[in-house]
Design a protein around this motif. Sequence first.
Motif, short mmCIF file in Angstrom:
data_model
loop_
_atom_site.label_atom_id
_atom_site.label_comp_id
_atom_site.label_asym_id
_atom_site.label_seq_id
_atom_site.Cartn_x
_atom_site.Cartn_y
_atom_site.Cartn_z
N THR A 141 0.81 -1.23 0.00
CA THR A 141 0.00 0.00 0.00
C THR A 141 0.85 1.27 0.00
O THR A 141 0.30 2.37 -0.09
N ARG A 142 2.16 1.16 0.11
CA ARG A 142 3.10 2.30 0.06
C ARG A 142 2.82 3.34 1.15
O ARG A 142 3.09 4.54 0.98
N VAL A 143 2.28 2.89 2.29
CA VAL A 143 2.01 3.80 3.42
C VAL A 143 3.25 3.83 4.29
O VAL A 143 3.94 2.83 4.45
N ARG A 144 3.57 5.01 4.86
CA ARG A 144 4.70 5.07 5.79
C ARG A 144 4.19 5.31 7.21
O ARG A 144 3.05 5.72 7.42
N ASP A 145 5.07 5.07 8.20
CA ASP A 145 4.74 5.38 9.59
C ASP A 145 5.04 6.86 9.83
O ASP A 145 6.00 7.41 9.27
N TRP A 146 4.22 7.47 10.68
CA TRP A 146 4.40 8.88 11.03
C TRP A 146 4.43 9.03 12.54
O TRP A 146 3.70 8.34 13.25
N GLU A 147 5.23 9.98 13.02
CA GLU A 147 5.22 10.34 14.43
C GLU A 147 4.48 11.67 14.53
O GLU A 147 4.83 12.64 13.86
N LEU A 148 3.44 11.66 15.37
CA LEU A 148 2.62 12.87 15.55
C LEU A 148 3.29 13.77 16.58
O LEU A 148 3.28 13.47 17.77
N LEU A 149 3.91 14.86 16.12
CA LEU A 149 4.63 15.75 17.04
C LEU A 149 3.74 16.86 17.58
O LEU A 149 4.01 17.41 18.64
N ALA A 150 2.69 17.19 16.84
CA ALA A 150 1.74 18.21 17.30
C ALA A 150 0.42 17.96 16.60
O ALA A 150 0.41 17.49 15.45
N GLY A 151 -0.67 18.27 17.29
CA GLY A 151 -1.98 18.12 16.68
C GLY A 151 -2.71 16.88 17.18
O GLY A 151 -2.18 16.13 18.01
N GLU A 152 -3.90 16.66 16.64
CA GLU A 152 -4.79 15.62 17.15
C GLU A 152 -4.64 14.29 16.42
O GLU A 152 -4.65 13.24 17.02
N ASP A 153 -4.54 14.35 15.07
CA ASP A 153 -4.47 13.09 14.33
C ASP A 153 -3.83 13.31 12.97
O ASP A 153 -3.33 14.41 12.68
N THR A 154 -3.85 12.26 12.14
CA THR A 154 -3.10 12.28 10.87
C THR A 154 -4.01 12.52 9.66
O THR A 154 -3.57 12.40 8.52
N GLU A 155 -5.29 12.82 9.91
CA GLU A 155 -6.20 13.09 8.78
C GLU A 155 -6.14 14.58 8.43
O GLU A 155 -6.21 15.44 9.31
N VAL A 156 -6.00 14.88 7.15
CA VAL A 156 -5.88 16.28 6.73
C VAL A 156 -6.76 16.54 5.49
O VAL A 156 -7.11 15.62 4.76
N VAL A 157 -7.08 17.82 5.30
CA VAL A 157 -7.72 18.26 4.06
C VAL A 157 -6.67 19.03 3.28
O VAL A 157 -6.06 19.96 3.80
N HIS A 158 -6.42 18.60 2.05
CA HIS A 158 -5.37 19.20 1.23
C HIS A 158 -5.99 19.73 -0.07
O HIS A 158 -6.86 19.08 -0.63
N ARG A 159 -5.54 20.90 -0.52
CA ARG A 159 -6.05 21.44 -1.79
C ARG A 159 -4.92 21.45 -2.81
O ARG A 159 -3.79 21.84 -2.50
N GLU A 160 -5.26 21.03 -4.03
CA GLU A 160 -4.24 20.95 -5.08
C GLU A 160 -4.91 21.33 -6.39
O GLU A 160 -5.87 20.67 -6.81
N TYR A 161 -4.44 22.41 -7.03
CA TYR A 161 -4.97 22.85 -8.32
C TYR A 161 -6.49 22.83 -8.36
O TYR A 161 -7.10 22.28 -9.28
N GLY A 162 -7.11 23.42 -7.33
CA GLY A 162 -8.56 23.59 -7.36
C GLY A 162 -9.36 22.37 -6.91
O GLY A 162 -10.59 22.42 -6.92
N CYS A 163 -8.70 21.27 -6.53
CA CYS A 163 -9.42 20.10 -6.01
C CYS A 163 -9.12 19.96 -4.52
O CYS A 163 -8.05 20.34 -4.05
N GLU A 164 -10.09 19.37 -3.81
CA GLU A 164 -9.93 19.19 -2.37
C GLU A 164 -9.87 17.70 -2.04
O GLU A 164 -10.68 16.93 -2.54
#
Length: 329
Positions: A127-150
């Motif tokens: 699945t090409r997922v990596r592990d992340w360390e949460l240094l600040a914030g609540e969780d790893t879910e984000v809303v990202h905008r790229e060239y007019g798409c969300e």
Amino acid sequence: MEVPCVRVAREAGEATRTTLADADLIDDTYEIAVEDGWLYIPVTNADATREALEDATIVTRTVDERETQTTPADLLAFDPSYERLGRAVLIDDDDPERAQAIADAVLESDLPVETVLNKASKVKGETRVRDWELLAGEDTEVVHREYGCEYLLDLANVYFSPRLATERHRVVEQVKADERAFDMFAGVGPFVVPFAKRGADCVGVDINAEAIDYLRENARRNGVTDRVTAINDDVRDVAADYENWADRIVMNLPHSADAFLESAVAIAGDDCVLHYYDIQHEDDPFGPGERAIRVAAEPEYEVTVETRHTVRSYAPHELNVCLDVRLER
Ligand code: SAM
């Protein structure tokens, strides 16, 4: 100070500002001006702006300089490198103290950020997922905008790289309304969603069930549900259902795309463009992919390499490349 600005009606201002921000074209050293129902958004490069926003009106006008913003570098004794993904900052630092110092500085700075994540492994597995360390914030879910798409996505459970935005846009710009596009490794939909926004009929397949859940959600968020079919499966098991179907195929699984070429050829229609991503040594970055495509597609198809494109440097002496290849039966 006189600078190039995009002039846009106030009602369309936020959408235009978002598109310009996603393409990194806003000149943050100046304030956005408002006059007679128009917004004037300062941009760094008028030509690039015309490319990103086809119907942009660009004028030169006087705007105020912005008051200086505090950056993480202002608060640290060094200039940290990081990527932005929505309201998250992504860093890659294996020194825990330094990583936490960067996270603290990011939160204290004027960046509109609430989450800081540190890369804790390489991308791995199917699945090409990596592990992340949460240094600040609540969780790893984000809303990202790229060239007019969300896009909504959870980095802990799906693959996503904001670094590929320019490359995706290069491909998106080739898509025509009503064509049939098939993304064999679709992830959360950064090819499928903008393809569908241009009017293509799209199929996105991914073996990661969570990625497909996000792809469906992202199709909904961007108003293209009716043009997107999202399938959670191994694409090799889906190919037979879409034989001779596609006008365009995306294969973004760079380390092992060659193992899926037989399926790609099955899915390809009579005249099909294949976007084949690969990671190879700089001495011959395009040769292995081109040879593998010819072995899989010839003589049934005439194979023409239309573009040999270097996406980015991947590791010392290794390049991430894309071959745009036309297959004609
Ligand atoms: N295209 C997306 C993007 O640009 O963000 C995702 C690309 S990611 C490098 C590759 C994706 O292929 C992952 O989401 C992974 O789950 C999926 N994948 C790996 N093997 C697969 C298979 N056999 N069939 C379908 N999807 C697969």
